[in-house]
Design a protein around this motif. Structure first.
Motif, PDB file in Angstrom:
ATOM      1  N   GLU A   1       0.817  -1.218   0.000  1.00  0.00           N
ATOM      2  CA  GLU A   1       0.000   0.000   0.000  1.00  0.00           C
ATOM      3  C   GLU A   1       0.846   1.261   0.000  1.00  0.00           C
ATOM      4  N   GLU A   2       2.006   1.224   0.682  1.00  0.00           N
ATOM      5  CA  GLU A   2       2.848   2.413   0.708  1.00  0.00           C
ATOM      6  C   GLU A   2       3.644   2.524  -0.576  1.00  0.00           C
ATOM      7  N   GLN A   3       3.987   3.738  -0.938  1.00  0.00           N
ATOM      8  CA  GLN A   3       4.810   3.971  -2.117  1.00  0.00           C
ATOM      9  C   GLN A   3       6.241   3.589  -1.794  1.00  0.00           C
ATOM     10  N   THR A   4       6.565   2.318  -1.995  1.00  0.00           N
ATOM     11  CA  THR A   4       7.863   1.781  -1.614  1.00  0.00           C
ATOM     12  C   THR A   4       8.699   1.530  -2.853  1.00  0.00           C
ATOM     13  N   SER A   5       9.939   1.979  -2.842  1.00  0.00           N
ATOM     14  CA  SER A   5      10.839   1.704  -3.952  1.00  0.00           C
ATOM     15  C   SER A   5      11.217   0.240  -3.962  1.00  0.00           C
ATOM     16  N   ASN A   6      11.271  -0.376  -5.145  1.00  0.00           N
ATOM     17  CA  ASN A   6      11.614  -1.792  -5.226  1.00  0.00           C
ATOM     18  C   ASN A   6      13.092  -2.036  -5.000  1.00  0.00           C
ATOM     19  N   ASP A   7      13.860  -0.980  -4.692  1.00  0.00           N
ATOM     20  CA  ASP A   7      15.270  -1.156  -4.368  1.00  0.00           C
ATOM     21  C   ASP A   7      15.480  -1.317  -2.865  1.00  0.00           C
ATOM     22  N   ASN A   8      14.421  -1.164  -2.078  1.00  0.00           N
ATOM     23  CA  ASN A   8      14.558  -1.246  -0.630  1.00  0.00           C
ATOM     24  C   ASN A   8      14.777  -2.680  -0.179  1.00  0.00           C
ATOM     25  N   ASN A   9      15.158  -2.829   1.074  1.00  0.00           N
ATOM     26  CA  ASN A   9      15.342  -4.158   1.645  1.00  0.00           C
ATOM     27  C   ASN A   9      13.988  -4.857   1.731  1.00  0.00           C
ATOM     28  N   LEU A  10      13.880  -6.029   1.106  1.00  0.00           N
ATOM     29  CA  LEU A  10      12.600  -6.714   1.024  1.00  0.00           C
ATOM     30  C   LEU A  10      12.111  -7.186   2.384  1.00  0.00           C
ATOM     31  N   ILE A  11      13.027  -7.365   3.331  1.00  0.00           N
ATOM     32  CA  ILE A  11      12.616  -7.863   4.642  1.00  0.00           C
ATOM     33  C   ILE A  11      11.759  -6.842   5.373  1.00  0.00           C
ATOM     34  N   ASN A  12      11.807  -5.586   4.946  1.00  0.00           N
ATOM     35  CA  ASN A  12      10.997  -4.546   5.577  1.00  0.00           C
ATOM     36  C   ASN A  12       9.576  -4.495   5.019  1.00  0.00           C
ATOM     37  N   ILE A  13       9.240  -5.395   4.079  1.00  0.00           N
ATOM     38  CA  ILE A  13       7.899  -5.434   3.486  1.00  0.00           C
ATOM     39  C   ILE A  13       7.254  -6.751   3.887  1.00  0.00           C
ATOM     40  N   PRO A  14       6.461  -6.781   4.961  1.00  0.00           N
ATOM     41  CA  PRO A  14       5.926  -8.055   5.489  1.00  0.00           C
ATOM     42  C   PRO A  14       5.067  -8.820   4.497  1.00  0.00           C
ATOM     43  N   THR A  15       4.356  -8.113   3.605  1.00  0.00           N
ATOM     44  CA  THR A  15       3.465  -8.822   2.680  1.00  0.00           C
ATOM     45  C   THR A  15       4.246  -9.717   1.726  1.00  0.00           C
ATOM     46  N   ILE A  16       5.499  -9.399   1.446  1.00  0.00           N
ATOM     47  CA  ILE A  16       6.301 -10.260   0.587  1.00  0.00           C
ATOM     48  C   ILE A  16       6.597 -11.576   1.289  1.00  0.00           C
ATOM     49  N   SER A  17       6.933 -11.505   2.570  1.00  0.00           N
ATOM     50  CA  SER A  17       7.164 -12.734   3.333  1.00  0.00           C
ATOM     51  C   SER A  17       5.893 -13.569   3.428  1.00  0.00           C
ATOM     52  N   GLN A  18       4.763 -12.909   3.633  1.00  0.00           N
ATOM     53  CA  GLN A  18       3.488 -13.616   3.686  1.00  0.00           C
ATOM     54  C   GLN A  18       3.157 -14.256   2.344  1.00  0.00           C
ATOM     55  N   GLY A  19       3.448 -13.553   1.260  1.00  0.00           N
ATOM     56  CA  GLY A  19       3.200 -14.108  -0.065  1.00  0.00           C
ATOM     57  C   GLY A  19       4.048 -15.335  -0.334  1.00  0.00           C
ATOM     58  N   PHE A  20       5.311 -15.291   0.070  1.00  0.00           N
ATOM     59  CA  PHE A  20       6.185 -16.445  -0.118  1.00  0.00           C
ATOM     60  C   PHE A  20       5.704 -17.629   0.725  1.00  0.00           C
ATOM     61  N   ALA A  21       5.253 -17.358   1.947  1.00  0.00           N
ATOM     62  CA  ALA A  21       4.731 -18.427   2.800  1.00  0.00           C
ATOM     63  C   ALA A  21       3.487 -19.054   2.180  1.00  0.00           C
ATOM     64  N   LEU A  22       2.637 -18.239   1.567  1.00  0.00           N
ATOM     65  CA  LEU A  22       1.441 -18.762   0.913  1.00  0.00           C
ATOM     66  C   LEU A  22       1.812 -19.651  -0.271  1.00  0.00           C
ATOM     67  N   LEU A  23       2.799 -19.240  -1.061  1.00  0.00           N
ATOM     68  CA  LEU A  23       3.239 -20.060  -2.195  1.00  0.00           C
ATOM     69  C   LEU A  23       3.854 -21.371  -1.717  1.00  0.00           C
ATOM     70  N   SER A  24       4.603 -21.318  -0.631  1.00  0.00           N
ATOM     71  CA  SER A  24       5.179 -22.550  -0.080  1.00  0.00           C
ATOM     72  C   SER A  24       4.077 -23.505   0.350  1.00  0.00           C
ATOM     73  N   SER A  25       2.994 -22.963   0.897  1.00  0.00           N
ATOM     74  CA  SER A  25       1.861 -23.793   1.290  1.00  0.00           C
ATOM     75  C   SER A  25       1.181 -24.406   0.074  1.00  0.00           C
ATOM     76  N   LEU A  26       1.017 -23.624  -0.995  1.00  0.00           N
ATOM     77  CA  LEU A  26       0.440 -24.160  -2.230  1.00  0.00           C
ATOM     78  C   LEU A  26       1.322 -25.250  -2.817  1.00  0.00           C
ATOM     79  N   ALA A  27       2.641 -25.028  -2.798  1.00  0.00           N
ATOM     80  CA  ALA A  27       3.560 -26.028  -3.326  1.00  0.00           C
ATOM     81  C   ALA A  27       3.463 -27.338  -2.559  1.00  0.00           C
ATOM     82  N   GLU A  28       3.327 -27.241  -1.233  1.00  0.00           N
ATOM     83  CA  GLU A  28       3.196 -28.446  -0.411  1.00  0.00           C
ATOM     84  C   GLU A  28       1.894 -29.170  -0.724  1.00  0.00           C
ATOM     85  N   ALA A  29       0.822 -28.415  -0.919  1.00  0.00           N
ATOM     86  CA  ALA A  29      -0.469 -29.033  -1.228  1.00  0.00           C
ATOM     87  C   ALA A  29      -0.469 -29.700  -2.600  1.00  0.00           C
TER      88      ALA A  29
END
Length: 489
Positions: free
Chosen positions: A113-141
């Motif tokens: 939602e925030e205007q975040t530059s894609n050059d920033n540290n990705l660890i500071n964007i929680p939704t990216i971690s949540q998205g990766f966790a969701l994909l890992s769950s889909l892969a397991e299923a």
């Protein structure tokens, strides 16, 4: 923390075929949030065929990934795998989180939602971690036999309704989501509370499995000016099938009496761990006597999980010391290998194999070899000489050796190596790589003491433990050439 869209894409097998979208799920409510947050900078999601084509091209998977694309492969581009961006006429679609599993490409577009530059540290964007966790769950299923894949794919809408209702990521454990979809009733006492992350109770015989997998990475050169480098690390895998709502388990991660006793560095534990002796030991205690056991108390989830990770930095001796020489002579190579097993290592292997990659040159025509034991073959692509050492070293000497003459083929069929490490292997610069696995053994001596395992509330259970010691990137460089390493000043 929401996602705008989820895709499951089948990668093309040949350059002439296009990627196929097997499943897609868009969340209109989250898309409205993205449009409101981005304002004039909003870039909508593309149609599925166009999205799949651009995504496969950007990620570089499949046959198309072998070609150089300046916009993707230039060193000016910032590489932030597994997060990618797609450039369109309207602007950039970012951040696209991508996970590959076999021929499948799993992708989601988290909401930022925030205007975040894609050059920033990705660890500071929680939704990216949540998205990766969701994909890992889909892969397991989706990790099911091929004959069941089509059925499991039809269950994906219901799976996402439970895992990410309205695009809001809620549950990223595939086992619990699938358990909820079975809709089996759970009967609890009025005073008990059922945890959301453990929707079903175990019914039947109680059992606990604890397995330790330890790895070693090493680089040897057999030159006085270069020191051997090694790294040992491992993990403890657990599966607990116990009756009750929230049973507690207490155990000791200690050292087996019949193995070397090497102190473990600081433990990294699973979130279910309630307490643990995870602090690093002082150097004077780490090198003196048998280290104290690490005590861990945890409330296990219902699925397999990694209880803890560890590393060991006080290793003094390599498990297998190697000496490798290779010298080219008029269209052939003279190869000599000597391997010596440490007397601290259990002399029983599930497998032990040495591979000699011959890169940046013509294919192998034939090999005239004299191994002290085992057999020598050539890989199907004629690029690797493989020595199958067997399951045991000689008990008296603990040494095996190989001398071989490798005859090379037509130089016009030479193939340039792709990775930077393999591009370094020109002339005398070469290496051989050792693959081995020792069952029921760890180099550090790490094991789970069966007598220390306690379950509360008390119940009878079957305990199964196991250990294994594996090589990972175990290289022996040609002592006549140079090694790809950093020299200390």
């Amino acid at each position: 923390m929401s996602v705008r869209c989820v895709w499951i894409i089948h990668l093309p097998g040949t350059p002439n075929k296009a990627a196929k979208v097997l499943f897609t799920r868009k969340f209109p409510t989250v898309e409205k949030q993205a449009k409101r947050a981005s304002g004039e900078g909003y870039v909508g999601v593309l149609p599925d065929p166009q999205m799949a084509r651009l995504l496969v091209q950007e990620v570089g998977f499949g046959p198309a990934g072998k070609k150089f694309v300046a916009e993707r492969d230039s060193c000016r581009e910032i590489l932030q795998k597994p997060v990618f961006k797609i450039k369109t006429d309207e602007g950039e679609i970012w951040p696209l989180v991508v996970l590959q599993q076999g021929e499948l490409l799993l992708c989601c577009l988290p909401l930022v939602e925030e205007q975040t530059s894609n050059d920033n540290n990705l660890i500071n964007i929680p939704t990216i971690s949540q998205g990766f966790a969701l994909l890992s769950s889909l892969a397991e299923a989706l990790r099911v036999p091929s004959q069941e894949f089509a059925t499991r794919l039809t269950e994906m809408p219901a799976f996402l309704n439970e895992a990410a209702p309205f695009g809001c990521v809620r549950d990223t454990c595939a086992d619990t989501v699938l358990a909820k979809l079975t809709n089996r009733p759970v009967t609890l006492h009025k005073t008990d509370k059922q945890a959301a992350w453990k929707p079903l109770l175990h019914r039947g015989k109680s059992s606990i499995y604890l397995g330790i997998t330890e790895f070693i990475r090493a680089s040897q050169c057999n030159q006085e000016e270069m020191r051997d480098a090694m790294e040992v690390y491992g993990s403890v895998l657990c599966r607990a099938e116990l009756e009750g709502v929230s049973p507690d388990i207490i155990l000791n991660v200690s050292h087996a009496p019949d193995s070397p006793s090497i102190a473990l560095d600081q433990l990294t534990t699973h979130p279910c761990v309630l307490s643990a002796d995870s602090m690093p030991l002082p150097d004077n205690k780490a090198s003196a006597g048998v280290p104290a056991p690490r005590r861990i108390r945890f409330s296990p989830p219902s699925e397999n999980f990694t209880l803890c990770h560890y590393s060991a930095s006080h290793l003094q001796e390599l498990p297998i010391f190697g000496s490798y020489t290779m010298k080219p002579e008029d269209g052939k190579l003279q190869v000599s290998v000597l391997l010596k097993l440490s007397d601290q290592i259990r002399n029983t292997f599930d497998y032990c194999e040495l591979q000699i990659p011959l890169l940046n040159g013509p294919p192998v025509q034939s090999v005239d070899s004299s191994p002290s034991q085992g057999g020598v073959t050539v890989s199907p692509d004629r690029r690797i000489v493989v020595w199958n050492i067997g399951q045991k070293f000689p008990n008296k000497t603990l040494e095996v050796s190989l001398t071989a003459t490798v005859y090379m083929g037509d130089k016009s069929k030479s193939i340039a190596a792709s990775s930077p490490e393999d591009q370094f292997c020109v002339g005398l610069n070469s290496y051989c790589q050792l693959y081995f696995m020792v069952p029921e053994f760890t180099h550090t001596g790490c094991h789970v003491d069966p007598r220390s395992v306690q379950v509360s509330p008390a119940t009878k259970f079957k305990l199964t433990t196991g250990r294994e010691y594996k090589s990972n990137d175990y290289k022996i460089w040609n002592s006549l050439g140079e090694a790809l390493t950093v020299k200390e000043k």
